[in-house]
Design a protein around this motif. Sequence first.
Motif: not given
Length: 322
Positions: A220-222, A230-236, A279-286
Amino acid sequence: MPVAKEVLEIAEKIRNMEIRGAGKIARFAAYALQIQAESSKAPTVDEFWKEMKKAARILYETRPTAVSLPNALRYVMHRGKVAYASGADLDQLKFIVINAAKEFIYNSERAIERIGEIGAKRIEDGDVIMTHCHSKAAISVMRTAFEQGKDIRVIVTETRPKWQGKLTAKELASYGIPVIYVVDSAARHYMKMTDKVVMGADSITVNGAVINKIGTALIALTAKEHRIWTMIAAETYKFHPETMLGQLVEIEMRDPHEVIPEEELKTWPENIEVWNPAFDVTPPEYIDVIITERGIIPPSAAIDILKEEFGWALKYTEPWED
């Protein structure tokens, strides 16, 4: 208070990652509760409910990071808890628990289809997409776009150390989608030929941060550096309700032998530690958008999903703890 053998087997498979992927884990957790309810020989309502809580607790303790698991348990057990507190008889309580489990599984599978339909609208003809790990929701977006006739190619990272990228590459290829399989460290090198990044999520926090397979944040950073969406696909049900109360998401540390085989590690110097975060954490700004079955939202709208979906959960102790 016996727990069904099949429930214990499912719990062990979730723990050792024979069952993996947040959505699949959630569906199997709900199915395990269904099995427990169907197989229970408890003679009374109280004994039955104790069995259900014990089974839910065993399942809950298998994987600490993927919030889809406790959210699946909450979905089923909360409905059972309400019925139990309201004085339901044994047959009624069994029916409610079994029906809730089936309902969760159906809704989860339908959510993946819906995410594919919504997300495919953001995929353009000729796109080269990069993805990481193995996400049914992300795959649904790419598969739906391809089945709509869009000419796409997908760059799939290997996703060490468990190689989930192999699963993704083979699944996409089985649909006829052209796939390029690369090592994780090649992600930046091939970002210049990428048009969009589509990945899944194991958990999403109140501020829109995404917890996903290790390596997600670097990709995501790259992508951000290259001005690529960058699009995240995720169920609620992957949104993490406890983060509204300030709880931090625990990052699961897995066995070092997943990285270095046990026999080889025995020959290494003792002052070398092998760390294996899952796992790692992707900040929302990415992250540009999150694709859910409810629609496409910016990361900042995560709190709205959480309030709507799980606001009730913050008022109670966990249904398997009281």
